[in-house]
Design a protein around this motif. Structure first.
Motif, PDB file in Angstrom:
ATOM      1  N   VAL A 146       0.837  -1.199   0.000  1.00 30.62           N
ATOM      2  CA  VAL A 146       0.000   0.000   0.000  1.00 30.62           C
ATOM      3  C   VAL A 146       0.873   1.251   0.000  1.00 30.62           C
ATOM      4  N   ARG A 147       1.934   1.243   0.793  1.00 36.75           N
ATOM      5  CA  ARG A 147       2.845   2.394   0.810  1.00 36.75           C
ATOM      6  C   ARG A 147       3.420   2.631  -0.576  1.00 36.75           C
ATOM      7  N   LEU A 148       3.735   1.558  -1.278  1.00 36.90           N
ATOM      8  CA  LEU A 148       4.355   1.686  -2.591  1.00 36.90           C
ATOM      9  C   LEU A 148       3.394   2.258  -3.626  1.00 36.90           C
ATOM     10  N   ILE A 149       2.122   1.803  -3.616  1.00 35.57           N
ATOM     11  CA  ILE A 149       1.197   2.364  -4.612  1.00 35.57           C
ATOM     12  C   ILE A 149       0.877   3.822  -4.292  1.00 35.57           C
ATOM     13  N   LYS A 150       0.880   4.192  -3.011  1.00 31.39           N
ATOM     14  CA  LYS A 150       0.675   5.605  -2.667  1.00 31.39           C
ATOM     15  C   LYS A 150       1.869   6.443  -3.126  1.00 31.39           C
ATOM     16  N   GLU A 151       3.054   5.874  -3.015  1.00 30.76           N
ATOM     17  CA  GLU A 151       4.256   6.592  -3.424  1.00 30.76           C
ATOM     18  C   GLU A 151       4.333   6.729  -4.943  1.00 30.76           C
ATOM     19  N   LEU A 152       3.955   5.674  -5.669  1.00 32.71           N
ATOM     20  CA  LEU A 152       4.084   5.673  -7.124  1.00 32.71           C
ATOM     21  C   LEU A 152       2.890   6.304  -7.831  1.00 32.71           C
ATOM     22  N   TYR A 153       1.697   6.091  -7.276  1.00 36.21           N
ATOM     23  CA  TYR A 153       0.481   6.486  -7.987  1.00 36.21           C
ATOM     24  C   TYR A 153      -0.439   7.374  -7.159  1.00 36.21           C
ATOM     25  N   GLY A 154       0.115   8.009  -6.133  1.00 41.99           N
ATOM     26  CA  GLY A 154      -0.720   8.811  -5.243  1.00 41.99           C
ATOM     27  C   GLY A 154      -1.491   9.902  -5.948  1.00 41.99           C
ATOM     28  N   ASN A 155      -0.942  10.454  -7.016  1.00 38.39           N
ATOM     29  CA  ASN A 155      -1.634  11.528  -7.731  1.00 38.39           C
ATOM     30  C   ASN A 155      -2.830  11.029  -8.517  1.00 38.39           C
ATOM     31  N   GLN A 156      -2.940   9.725  -8.726  1.00 37.10           N
ATOM     32  CA  GLN A 156      -4.068   9.149  -9.452  1.00 37.10           C
ATOM     33  C   GLN A 156      -5.166   8.653  -8.514  1.00 37.10           C
ATOM     34  N   ILE A 157      -4.818   8.476  -7.248  1.00 36.27           N
ATOM     35  CA  ILE A 157      -5.774   7.928  -6.287  1.00 36.27           C
ATOM     36  C   ILE A 157      -6.460   9.076  -5.575  1.00 36.27           C
ATOM     37  N   ARG A 158      -7.785   9.121  -5.668  1.00 36.87           N
ATOM     38  CA  ARG A 158      -8.530  10.225  -5.072  1.00 36.87           C
ATOM     39  C   ARG A 158      -8.649  10.065  -3.562  1.00 36.87           C
ATOM     40  N   GLU A 159      -9.100   8.923  -3.104  1.00 35.82           N
ATOM     41  CA  GLU A 159      -9.203   8.631  -1.673  1.00 35.82           C
ATOM     42  C   GLU A 159      -8.775   7.193  -1.460  1.00 35.82           C
ATOM     43  N   LEU A 160      -8.152   6.920  -0.307  1.00 36.35           N
ATOM     44  CA  LEU A 160      -7.729   5.558   0.007  1.00 36.35           C
ATOM     45  C   LEU A 160      -7.978   5.293   1.480  1.00 36.35           C
ATOM     46  N   TYR A 161      -8.601   4.163   1.752  1.00 41.05           N
ATOM     47  CA  TYR A 161      -8.838   3.729   3.133  1.00 41.05           C
ATOM     48  C   TYR A 161      -8.336   2.302   3.279  1.00 41.05           C
ATOM     49  N   HIS A 162      -7.777   1.987   4.425  1.00 48.15           N
ATOM     50  CA  HIS A 162      -7.379   0.605   4.702  1.00 48.15           C
ATOM     51  C   HIS A 162      -7.617   0.311   6.171  1.00 48.15           C
ATOM     52  N   SER A 163      -7.900  -0.929   6.466  1.00 49.87           N
ATOM     53  CA  SER A 163      -8.014  -1.353   7.857  1.00 49.87           C
ATOM     54  C   SER A 163      -6.617  -1.375   8.465  1.00 49.87           C
ATOM     55  N   LEU A 164      -6.534  -1.438   9.769  1.00 52.16           N
ATOM     56  CA  LEU A 164      -5.226  -1.400  10.422  1.00 52.16           C
ATOM     57  C   LEU A 164      -4.321  -2.562  10.013  1.00 52.16           C
ATOM     58  N   PRO A 165      -4.846  -3.797   9.867  1.00 55.04           N
ATOM     59  CA  PRO A 165      -3.964  -4.882   9.408  1.00 55.04           C
ATOM     60  C   PRO A 165      -3.760  -4.885   7.892  1.00 55.04           C
ATOM     61  N   TYR A 166      -4.355  -3.901   7.188  1.00 53.02           N
ATOM     62  CA  TYR A 166      -4.250  -3.808   5.728  1.00 53.02           C
ATOM     63  C   TYR A 166      -4.881  -5.009   5.026  1.00 53.02           C
ATOM     64  N   HIS A 167      -5.811  -5.686   5.682  1.00 55.92           N
ATOM     65  CA  HIS A 167      -6.455  -6.816   5.014  1.00 55.92           C
ATOM     66  C   HIS A 167      -7.721  -6.383   4.279  1.00 55.92           C
ATOM     67  N   MET A 168      -8.144  -5.135   4.448  1.00 57.95           N
ATOM     68  CA  MET A 168      -9.227  -4.547   3.674  1.00 57.95           C
ATOM     69  C   MET A 168      -8.760  -3.202   3.155  1.00 57.95           C
ATOM     70  N   ILE A 169      -8.924  -2.994   1.872  1.00 55.96           N
ATOM     71  CA  ILE A 169      -8.519  -1.730   1.256  1.00 55.96           C
ATOM     72  C   ILE A 169      -9.629  -1.280   0.318  1.00 55.96           C
ATOM     73  N   GLU A 170      -9.920  -0.002   0.334  1.00 53.77           N
ATOM     74  CA  GLU A 170     -10.830   0.561  -0.653  1.00 53.77           C
ATOM     75  C   GLU A 170     -10.260   1.903  -1.099  1.00 53.77           C
ATOM     76  N   PHE A 171     -10.348   2.161  -2.395  1.00 53.19           N
ATOM     77  CA  PHE A 171      -9.872   3.445  -2.901  1.00 53.19           C
ATOM     78  C   PHE A 171     -10.609   3.795  -4.182  1.00 53.19           C
ATOM     79  N   LEU A 172     -10.569   5.073  -4.495  1.00 51.96           N
ATOM     80  CA  LEU A 172     -11.207   5.598  -5.695  1.00 51.96           C
ATOM     81  C   LEU A 172     -10.138   6.053  -6.669  1.00 51.96           C
ATOM     82  N   LEU A 173     -10.246   5.568  -7.886  1.00 47.39           N
ATOM     83  CA  LEU A 173      -9.353   5.981  -8.957  1.00 47.39           C
ATOM     84  C   LEU A 173     -10.069   7.027  -9.792  1.00 47.39           C
ATOM     85  N   ASP A 174      -9.514   8.231  -9.849  1.00 47.64           N
ATOM     86  CA  ASP A 174     -10.142   9.342 -10.547  1.00 47.64           C
ATOM     87  C   ASP A 174      -9.666   9.370 -11.995  1.00 47.64           C
TER      88      ASP A 174
END
Length: 341
Positions: free
Chosen positions: A223-251
């Motif tokens: 998750v850290r890597l996609i935020k670092e590489l593609y953060g400008n494309q991701i509108r919002e990102l949420y993840h659970s604390l163990p990172y076993h659930m992730i939801e995000f919006l691609l604009d």
């Protein structure tokens, strides 16, 4: 997002709640289409979400947690500095018999210290041989006070990441061990593992905690890597604390694509369930179009099967790159012009 959040689920019972999650996602999709001021509502929701997540995450950096980590880290360093031998174990060499030997060793040392007294030990009495065991990414030390310490080393893409500790103790060699203290994130089910495994299979417990930690670090770093590489494309990102659930919006300017990733087991990557729902643009024009007042039509929500396939077979950053690369073509296939009347 509407009074109930996926991260509030009980992690050990996540499988039983899967259908509730699917219903939630569908409900979210329909509800979003009916909101007139959707961008504001979405922004407020994400703000509240991030605040709650931040409050929980703050527990990881509390002074007490840092103090425990620093103290245990120093103790492990001291144990390794005074060791007389370090033994690397492979395969079957790490077994219940060896763990029993380690347990016996720490209790014998504790009993000897109790009989002789610390003063005599410091005066020059010969101490027992101190052996540290290296098992893969685990370092097992005999600590004072009849304790066994396990230090877990984690990594990502070949680079070292965090260190974690777990200290086990028992009142006697014949009694079961318990977890005395640890530096493992509070949201990972160490107590459940202790209840299920430690009394019946201590070696499996030690290995299981290491697997949980490495899987968690893998998900977190992806998750850290996609935020670092593609953060400008991701509108919002949420993840659970163990990172076993992730939801995000691609604009995609004209369209937003909602991604929901779920790992049914904390030892798995996002291969168990991968559901994606395509949502239309949140402009007034979109609502007119969806009411069939425009000359375009599309099923909503729709699924992107190629993206789900990528998520099943690739790491999250690789899958994300594949999804973005093929998204325009996939959208063209889904969105078809309606014939003029």
């Amino acid at each position: 997002m509407y009074g109930w959040r996926p991260h509030e689920l009980d992690v050990p019972n996540i499988t039983s709640n899967f259908y509730l999650i699917v219903l939630l996602v569908i409900y979210m999709s329909v509800s979003l289409l009916l909101l007139k001021d959707l961008k504001v509502a979405c922004s407020l929701t994400v703000t509240n979400l991030l605040k709650r997540h931040g409050d929980l995450s703050e527990r990881l950096s509390q002074d007490s947690d840092k103090t425990i980590f620093e103290r245990l880290q120093k103790e492990f360093q001291a144990a390794r500095a005074t060791q007389t031998q370090e033994i690397s174990l492979d395969g079957d060499q790490w077994n219940d018999g060896l763990l029993a030997t380690i347990r016996e060793r720490v209790h014998m040392e504790a009993d000897r210290r109790a009989m002789l007294g610390e003063a005599n030990l410091l005066a020059g009495s010969h101490s027992q041989e101190k052996i540290t065991y290296k098992v893969g990414t685990k370092v097992i030390c005999c600590l004072e006070g009849a304790r066994i310490g396990i230090q877990y080393e984690t990594s990502f893409a070949g680079e070292p990441c965090d260190l974690y500790h777990c200290v086990l103790e028992s009142k006697s060699f014949l009694e079961k061990m318990t977890v005395l203290e640890h530096t493992i994130p509070f949201f990972l089910p160490i107590r459940e593992a202790e209840n299920d495994l430690l009394s019946s299979n201590a070696m499996r417990f030690i290995d299981h905690i290491g697997e949980l930690l490495q899987a968690y670090v893998d998900r977190r770093e992806q998750v850290r890597l996609i935020k670092e590489l593609y953060g400008n494309q991701i509108r919002e990102l949420y993840h659970s604390l163990p990172y076993h659930m992730i939801e995000f919006l691609l604009d995609d300017s004209e369209w937003w694509v909602f991604f929901f990733l779920l790992s049914l087991h904390l030892l798995e990557q996002y291969h168990a369930v991968n559901s994606l729902f395509l949502l239309g643009s949140f402009s007034s024009k979109f609502f007119n179009f969806f009411l069939q007042q425009d000359n375009w039509t599309t099923p909503a929500p729709a699924r992107l099967s190629y993206a789900e396939d990528a998520l099943r077979t690739m790491s999250l950053p690789e899958a994300y790159a594949e999804i973005v690369l093929n998204l325009p073509q996939a959208l063209q296939q889904i969105i078809q012009p309606r014939p003029s009347s």
